[in-house]
Scaffold this motif. Sequence first.
Motif, PDB file in Angstrom:
ATOM      1  N   SER A   1      40.406 -24.745 -85.158  1.00  0.00           N
ATOM      2  CA  SER A   1      39.733 -24.271 -86.163  1.00  0.00           C
ATOM      3  C   SER A   1      40.427 -23.680 -87.023  1.00  0.00           C
ATOM      4  CB  SER A   1      39.052 -22.822 -85.392  1.00  0.00           C
ATOM      5  OG  SER A   1      38.263 -23.336 -84.404  1.00  0.00           O
ATOM      6  N   ILE A   2      41.744 -23.353 -87.215  1.00  0.00           N
ATOM      7  CA  ILE A   2      42.688 -22.801 -88.337  1.00  0.00           C
ATOM      8  C   ILE A   2      42.724 -23.701 -89.481  1.00  0.00           C
ATOM      9  CG2 ILE A   2      43.687 -20.980 -87.032  1.00  0.00           C
ATOM     10  CD1 ILE A   2      46.195 -22.630 -86.880  1.00  0.00           C
ATOM     11  N   ASP A   3      42.480 -25.068 -89.092  1.00  0.00           N
ATOM     12  CA  ASP A   3      42.874 -26.081 -89.984  1.00  0.00           C
ATOM     13  C   ASP A   3      41.373 -25.986 -90.909  1.00  0.00           C
ATOM     14  OD1 ASP A   3      45.179 -26.907 -88.939  1.00  0.00           O
ATOM     15  OD2 ASP A   3      44.213 -28.511 -87.546  1.00  0.00           O
ATOM     16  N   LEU A   4      40.580 -25.331 -90.547  1.00  0.00           N
ATOM     17  CA  LEU A   4      39.435 -25.263 -91.585  1.00  0.00           C
ATOM     18  C   LEU A   4      39.218 -24.201 -92.668  1.00  0.00           C
ATOM     19  CD1 LEU A   4      36.709 -25.204 -88.655  1.00  0.00           C
ATOM     20  CD2 LEU A   4      37.391 -27.268 -90.154  1.00  0.00           C
ATOM     21  N   PHE A   5      40.590 -23.574 -92.634  1.00  0.00           N
ATOM     22  CA  PHE A   5      40.747 -22.219 -93.515  1.00  0.00           C
ATOM     23  C   PHE A   5      42.067 -22.464 -94.257  1.00  0.00           C
ATOM     24  CE2 PHE A   5      38.009 -20.916 -89.962  1.00  0.00           C
ATOM     25  CZ  PHE A   5      37.318 -20.160 -90.321  1.00  0.00           C
ATOM     26  N   HIS A   6      42.037 -21.691 -95.522  1.00  0.00           N
ATOM     27  CA  HIS A   6      43.276 -21.625 -96.176  1.00  0.00           C
ATOM     28  C   HIS A   6      43.898 -20.311 -95.586  1.00  0.00           C
ATOM     29  CE1 HIS A   6      41.982 -24.547 -98.942  1.00  0.00           C
ATOM     30  NE2 HIS A   6      40.987 -24.136 -99.162  1.00  0.00           N
ATOM     31  N   PHE A   7      45.192 -20.243 -95.715  1.00  0.00           N
ATOM     32  CA  PHE A   7      45.869 -18.987 -95.522  1.00  0.00           C
ATOM     33  C   PHE A   7      46.125 -18.121 -96.956  1.00  0.00           C
ATOM     34  CE2 PHE A   7      47.556 -21.777 -92.227  1.00  0.00           C
ATOM     35  CZ  PHE A   7      47.483 -20.897 -91.061  1.00  0.00           C
ATOM     36  N   PRO A   8      46.042 -16.739 -96.631  1.00  0.00           N
ATOM     37  CA  PRO A   8      46.197 -16.170 -95.402  1.00  0.00           C
ATOM     38  C   PRO A   8      44.679 -16.297 -94.806  1.00  0.00           C
ATOM     39  CG  PRO A   8      46.104 -14.649 -97.230  1.00  0.00           C
ATOM     40  CD  PRO A   8      46.314 -16.190 -97.720  1.00  0.00           C
ATOM     41  N   LEU A   9      44.683 -15.959 -93.383  1.00  0.00           N
ATOM     42  CA  LEU A   9      43.294 -15.758 -92.771  1.00  0.00           C
ATOM     43  C   LEU A   9      43.308 -14.682 -91.707  1.00  0.00           C
ATOM     44  CD1 LEU A   9      43.968 -17.121 -89.899  1.00  0.00           C
ATOM     45  CD2 LEU A   9      43.603 -19.308 -91.011  1.00  0.00           C
ATOM     46  N   MET A  10      42.307 -14.274 -91.221  1.00  0.00           N
ATOM     47  CA  MET A  10      42.297 -13.234 -90.490  1.00  0.00           C
ATOM     48  C   MET A  10      41.948 -13.715 -88.888  1.00  0.00           C
ATOM     49  SD  MET A  10      42.530 -10.587 -92.442  1.00  0.00           S
ATOM     50  CE  MET A  10      42.546  -9.496 -91.518  1.00  0.00           C
ATOM     51  N   ILE A  11      42.528 -13.164 -87.976  1.00  0.00           N
ATOM     52  CA  ILE A  11      42.309 -13.454 -86.415  1.00  0.00           C
ATOM     53  C   ILE A  11      41.966 -12.283 -85.676  1.00  0.00           C
ATOM     54  CG2 ILE A  11      43.258 -14.539 -84.366  1.00  0.00           C
ATOM     55  CD1 ILE A  11      44.763 -16.539 -85.676  1.00  0.00           C
ATOM     56  N   LYS A  12      40.799 -12.125 -85.289  1.00  0.00           N
ATOM     57  CA  LYS A  12      40.028 -11.050 -84.617  1.00  0.00           C
ATOM     58  C   LYS A  12      39.850 -11.080 -83.098  1.00  0.00           C
ATOM     59  CE  LYS A  12      38.005  -9.700 -88.812  1.00  0.00           C
ATOM     60  NZ  LYS A  12      36.624  -9.017 -89.605  1.00  0.00           N
ATOM     61  N   ALA A  13      40.190 -10.031 -82.272  1.00  0.00           N
ATOM     62  CA  ALA A  13      39.938 -10.068 -80.911  1.00  0.00           C
ATOM     63  C   ALA A  13      38.284  -9.909 -80.729  1.00  0.00           C
ATOM     64  CB  ALA A  13      40.306  -8.753 -80.167  1.00  0.00           C
ATOM     65  N   ASP A  14      37.561 -10.587 -79.931  1.00  0.00           N
ATOM     66  CA  ASP A  14      36.157 -10.564 -79.904  1.00  0.00           C
ATOM     67  C   ASP A  14      35.762  -9.196 -79.282  1.00  0.00           C
ATOM     68  OD1 ASP A  14      33.485 -11.448 -79.732  1.00  0.00           O
ATOM     69  OD2 ASP A  14      33.725 -11.543 -77.524  1.00  0.00           O
ATOM     70  N   GLY A  15      36.373  -8.671 -78.316  1.00  0.00           N
ATOM     71  CA  GLY A  15      36.155  -7.450 -77.645  1.00  0.00           C
ATOM     72  C   GLY A  15      36.761  -6.131 -78.315  1.00  0.00           C
ATOM     73  N   LEU A  16      36.343  -4.980 -77.748  1.00  0.00           N
ATOM     74  CA  LEU A  16      36.723  -3.744 -78.357  1.00  0.00           C
ATOM     75  C   LEU A  16      38.481  -3.273 -78.353  1.00  0.00           C
ATOM     76  CD1 LEU A  16      34.345  -1.216 -76.377  1.00  0.00           C
ATOM     77  CD2 LEU A  16      34.096  -2.124 -78.813  1.00  0.00           C
ATOM     78  N   ALA A  17      38.931  -3.127 -79.338  1.00  0.00           N
ATOM     79  CA  ALA A  17      40.304  -3.269 -79.532  1.00  0.00           C
ATOM     80  C   ALA A  17      41.030  -1.779 -80.035  1.00  0.00           C
ATOM     81  CB  ALA A  17      40.946  -4.497 -80.103  1.00  0.00           C
ATOM     82  N   SER A  18      40.256  -0.884 -80.130  1.00  0.00           N
ATOM     83  CA  SER A  18      40.608   0.359 -80.802  1.00  0.00           C
ATOM     84  C   SER A  18      41.236   0.473 -82.088  1.00  0.00           C
ATOM     85  CB  SER A  18      41.644   1.085 -79.759  1.00  0.00           C
ATOM     86  OG  SER A  18      40.836   1.472 -78.559  1.00  0.00           O
ATOM     87  N   GLY A  19      40.563  -0.544 -82.976  1.00  0.00           N
ATOM     88  CA  GLY A  19      41.003  -0.713 -84.013  1.00  0.00           C
ATOM     89  C   GLY A  19      42.367  -1.402 -84.356  1.00  0.00           C
ATOM     90  N   LYS A  20      42.800  -2.302 -83.343  1.00  0.00           N
ATOM     91  CA  LYS A  20      44.218  -2.908 -83.193  1.00  0.00           C
ATOM     92  C   LYS A  20      43.982  -4.338 -83.187  1.00  0.00           C
ATOM     93  CE  LYS A  20      46.091   1.108 -81.210  1.00  0.00           C
ATOM     94  NZ  LYS A  20      46.467   1.765 -79.853  1.00  0.00           N
ATOM     95  N   GLY A  21      42.643  -4.946 -83.137  1.00  0.00           N
ATOM     96  CA  GLY A  21      42.549  -6.187 -82.603  1.00  0.00           C
ATOM     97  C   GLY A  21      42.373  -7.261 -84.003  1.00  0.00           C
ATOM     98  N   VAL A  22      42.708  -6.647 -85.393  1.00  0.00           N
ATOM     99  CA  VAL A  22      42.486  -7.612 -86.477  1.00  0.00           C
ATOM    100  C   VAL A  22      43.825  -7.813 -86.829  1.00  0.00           C
ATOM    101  CG1 VAL A  22      41.364  -7.377 -88.559  1.00  0.00           C
ATOM    102  CG2 VAL A  22      40.384  -6.389 -87.117  1.00  0.00           C
ATOM    103  N   ILE A  23      44.111  -9.123 -87.004  1.00  0.00           N
ATOM    104  CA  ILE A  23      45.546  -9.430 -87.355  1.00  0.00           C
ATOM    105  C   ILE A  23      45.447 -10.143 -88.579  1.00  0.00           C
ATOM    106  CG2 ILE A  23      47.849 -10.703 -86.873  1.00  0.00           C
ATOM    107  CD1 ILE A  23      46.640 -10.392 -83.844  1.00  0.00           C
ATOM    108  N   MET A  24      46.024  -9.995 -89.701  1.00  0.00           N
ATOM    109  CA  MET A  24      46.162 -10.935 -91.059  1.00  0.00           C
ATOM    110  C   MET A  24      47.388 -11.920 -90.689  1.00  0.00           C
ATOM    111  SD  MET A  24      46.272 -10.115 -94.817  1.00  0.00           S
ATOM    112  CE  MET A  24      48.431 -10.091 -94.932  1.00  0.00           C
TER     113      MET A  24
END
Length: 410
Positions: free
Chosen positions: A118-141
């Motif tokens: 899937s990441i081959d479909l995007f340009h960098f930078p991109l965002m990767i996110k946890a699907d479930g609850l993560a107390s605001g810490k599940g989003v990574i650039m």
Amino acid sequence: MVRSITRSNRVSEVICAPGNAGIAQLARCIPASQRDLDDLLRVTAAESPDLVVVGPELPLSLGLVDELQRRSIPVFGPTQSAAQLESSKAFAKRFMQRHQIPTAAYAVATSEHQAMESIDLFHFPLMIKADGLASGKGVIMCESRREATEAISGLLGGKLLGEVQAAIVIEEFLTGEELSFLTLTDGKHVVPLVPAQDHKRIGEGDKGPNTGGMGVYSTDAMLDGQMRDWILHHIAQPAVNGMAAEDAPFAGVLYIGLMMTARGPMVLEFNARFGDPETQAILARLDSDLLEALEASVEGRLGDTELRWKPGASACVIAASSGYPGSYLTGHRISGLEEAASIPGVEIFHSGTRLVDGHYVTEGGRVLGVTAAAATLEQSLSKVYEALGRIQFEGMYYRRDIGRRSLKMA
């Protein structure tokens, strides 16, 4: 929320489960586990409240509202199926696609192999996110394929958040100003709150990993009436209408995290509750009875409700434990709270504190939310930072640049 609810003339007592050392100054706190529905239902049955307000995301995702509704107990908050807008980022993205709500391009992956394809479909930078609850810490650039590979294995393998994610969301990177647009809804009508801007990164200049929020500010100038109405009619109302059409009517707080891009407002995320620390800044400006608005949401009367707001601005800056959002030590004694609270217009909200032998000590990563409302943003921030200068605990850390970009632009 407790502070605002206690100010209603119609409230005789507020009970909070579990609460904390700061809330205990205003409400009767009862030990309870947010992870244990039976425990929360036991507390509710014992107290027979006139209204239950569900604050955190975890009890919403576990179905506390559904259980209380079955028992005919008035409750503010969305049902388990409606709360999926927050508890599953994959659900939220697919929902937005179904209802033509503007959001970033995305892919959902349930395996490392699928994610790497899937990441081959995007340009960098991109965002990767946890699907479930993560107390605001599940989003990574991720700025490179190596960083993306590490994020994918860390989330799907359980190393990053301490539990395995069944799915992750890969998203295009959006640029612009972030905006928190909170609304109250009864499942049909939508009433906006004043806008706010959160600062998620731990470091000044928006550097470092994401946190649950290090500070926030709110001003009238952040959003003009025309743009507010556009967001209401093209994002908030379609989301509420869409959930109703999918037999999961959403009542409660619909928090819309936006990126104000060159293409227009795009939804970054939905939350199913008041956000932290947005709520501190937003409710500091509320000039009407919060309880009445919550009851109108529960009873389907929001169409007749209009909130009043104090003009001007507000700000909240988080005092955190050194090491947060990673590992940190607790039990450090906090001093200077009374001196800080004596500054006119300043309110100090406890997040991660505990009372030990008559003294407040640190008990979490984010410890205090120091908040002030004033005629201008500059005055609000000045009060907040003056108050922070009077508070001390070992390893205390806070960002010194909350709202500064807005002041430079003014």
